[in-house]
Design a protein around this motif. Structure first.
Motif: not given
Length: 164
Positions: A39-44, A59-62
């Protein structure tokens, strides 16, 4: 298996066994399993792959997305693997879940986990970020804690004893 906690979050630093133990536990409970890494966005993922640790903003949105996943599975249950390293991260994950969520901290020494990471292939998290995870870790004091210095099936048996 009757128990009150419908969403179980397996937490700990990278390499502690969240995915393997989580999959086994989910199978025993007949719950779906979700790996937080998915569920991590590609940027993370790009940031971690390049050897840069994530910060709270990364980490917040994740964490909010994993909370939404938890809420969706509140009635029927789920097992989620998520590092959940800090108390405030666990707070974000637990928001709106009431008493339906439990965290299971998979605890192990730096040396043991480093040796496991050295054996792991094909994961985006480089070993050099392990120390930053230990530095960030705020071990929970009121959650289930299980030592990873045993087989995955024994870890699952110990978790099941705690939740039943």
């Amino acid at each position: 298996m009757p128990h009150k906690k419908t969403v179980l979050v397996l937490m700990g630093v990278s390499g502690c066994g969240k995915t393997e133990v989580g999959q086994l536990l989910a199978k025993k409970l007949e719950y779906p399993f979700f790996d937080g890494d998915d569920f991590h966005p590609p940027a993370n993922i790009e940031k971690m792959s390049s050897g840069t640790p994530l910060n709270d903003d990364d980490r917040k949105e994740w964490l909010i997305q994993l909370n939404q996943l938890s809420r969706k599975h509140r009635e029927n249950g789920a097992v989620i693997a998520c590092s959940a390293l800090k108390n405030n991260y666990r707070g974000l994950l637990r928001a709106g879940m009431g008493n339906c969520m439990a965290f299971v901290y998979l605890e192990g020494s730096f040396e043991l986990i480093k040796s496991r990471l050295e054996q792991r292939k094909g994961h985006f998290m480089p070993i050099k970020l392990l120390q930053s995870q230990f530095d960030t870790l705020e071990p929970p004091t009121k959650e289930i804690t299980v030592s990873i210095d045993q087989t995955p099936s024994k870890i699952v048996a110990e978790i099941l004893k705690h939740i039943n």
